[in-house]
Design an enzyme around this catalytic site. Structure first.
Site, mmCIF file in Angstrom:
data_model
loop_
_atom_site.group_PDB
_atom_site.id
_atom_site.type_symbol
_atom_site.label_atom_id
_atom_site.label_comp_id
_atom_site.label_asym_id
_atom_site.label_seq_id
_atom_site.Cartn_x
_atom_site.Cartn_y
_atom_site.Cartn_z
ATOM 1 N N LEU A 269 0.842 -1.273 -0.039
ATOM 2 C CA LEU A 269 0.213 0.177 0.002
ATOM 3 C C LEU A 269 0.776 1.332 -0.045
ATOM 4 O O LEU A 269 1.891 1.275 0.712
ATOM 5 C CB LEU A 269 -0.916 0.095 1.448
ATOM 6 C CG LEU A 269 -2.268 -0.379 1.427
ATOM 7 C CD1 LEU A 269 -2.869 -0.464 2.461
ATOM 8 C CD2 LEU A 269 -3.288 0.030 0.191
ATOM 9 N N ASP A 270 0.711 2.266 -0.821
ATOM 10 C CA ASP A 270 1.295 3.569 -0.899
ATOM 11 C C ASP A 270 1.403 4.048 0.694
ATOM 12 O O ASP A 270 0.521 3.828 1.481
ATOM 13 C CB ASP A 270 0.767 4.419 -1.473
ATOM 14 C CG ASP A 270 0.835 4.039 -2.973
ATOM 15 O OD1 ASP A 270 1.583 3.235 -3.614
ATOM 16 O OD2 ASP A 270 -0.248 4.724 -4.025
ATOM 17 N N PRO A 271 2.630 4.721 1.106
ATOM 18 C CA PRO A 271 2.677 5.329 2.229
ATOM 19 C C PRO A 271 1.315 6.180 2.761
ATOM 20 O O PRO A 271 0.946 6.093 4.016
ATOM 21 C CB PRO A 271 3.944 6.136 2.305
ATOM 22 C CG PRO A 271 4.759 5.645 1.192
ATOM 23 C CD PRO A 271 3.629 5.120 0.147
#
Length: 297
Positions: free
Chosen positions: A45-47
């Site tokens: 998941l993107d930050p």
């Protein structure tokens, strides 16, 4: 000889990832809190994104390749009027537009983004280019031309629309980038766009509502955390489950084809268990299973 660091602990922990934390950091904290020997995750998941991050521990890491193919669902908000270099709100604006789409225009455009589509990943992504991560090259100032890749979009629907934003829900297969959907949709509508908020609501059998709060992951609460673990085989729900005979279980645990009860298609990938738990993932060959991955539980 020194003892290998960590405990032999196997299973899945679903974490509800907060914004501002990397997927790798979540895995590291879970591994530390449970003193686990081995850990990994199913799908980055993107930050800035929130929601389901499924952490595999111990022998469950062998099931990761089978869960990454599962469908995933996202709720996300697109901000119209600007495209950024990262295709989300963390990036620099590279183009602007005064156009804003109507609800009907958005709904009409969404049909072109469902089913089998081709998608160009964001420049700031973990896609490898000549052995290097695209985001490392992009941060170094390289202009990247990433190749389009196929994506299955099961569902893409408009949940809410305001002048400058749209809330969307997407269910897609392996390798989908929500940021690319926002970017391409904005271009299609002439309004440009980027992702403002992104949440993964479920991933295969894992649901955000069942996710452990990241702040509760602590060594002090190790017993509580261990009680939240889901069994390894939850990742194998899409494949047939067969039962090994007593003799078959011994043979399979030694890496040899073993006898099973139950049936599947010839050559089909199955998982095999006995009263003690899962034994292997392998191929069904008419009464025998040839193991590909054996679990040491």
């Amino acid at each position: 000889m020194g003892r290998k660091k960590g405990r032999d602990i196997s299973g899945w922990l679903v974490v509800d990832k907060p914004a501002g934390v990397t997927s790798t950091s979540v895995v590291g904290k879970v591994r530390w809190a449970l003193d686990a020997k081995k850990a990994g995750h199913a799908g980055t998941l993107d930050p800035d994104a929130t929601g389901v991050l499924a952490v595999a521990l111990g022998e469950a890491t062998k099931t990761v390749p089978y869960i990454t193919d599962a469908l995933k669902a996202y709720d996300f908000t697109v901000n119209w009027g600007a495209e950024t270099d990262t295709d989300d709100a963390s990036g620099q604006v590279v183009k602007r537009s005064d156009m804003r789409p109507t609800v009907d225009q958005i709904r009409d455009a969404l049909t072109g983004f469902t089913g089998d589509i081709m998608q160009v990943p964001p420049a700031y992504s973990a896609v490898k280019v000549d052995g290097e991560r695209a985001y490392d090259l992009a941060r170094g100032g390289e202009q990247l031309e990433l190749a389009a890749r196929p994506l299955w979009v099961e569902e893409l629907s408009l949940e809410n629309s305001k002048a400058d934003t749209a809330q969307l829900h997407m269910v897609c297969g392996k390798g989908g980038y929500v940021r690319s959907i926002a970017r391409d949709l904005g271009r299609e509508l002439g309004s440009l766009g980027h992702v403002a908020h992104l949440r993964r609501v479920w991933s295969g059998p894992f649901d955000a509502d069942q996710g452990v709060d990241f702040e509760k992951i602590d060594r002090e609460a190790q017993d509580w955390l261990e009680a939240q673990l889901l069994p390894l085989e939850i990742a194998l729900g899409d494949m047939p489950a067969l039962r090994a005979t007593t003799e078959g279980a011994v043979r399979i645990r030694n890496g040899n084809p073993g006898q099973v009860t139950g049936t599947a298609e010839f050559g089909e990938t199955v998982w095999v268990g006995d009263p003690a738990g899962p034994i292997c993932i392998g191929r069904y060959m008419g009464g025998l299973v040839h193991p590909d991955r054996v679990f040491n539980l």
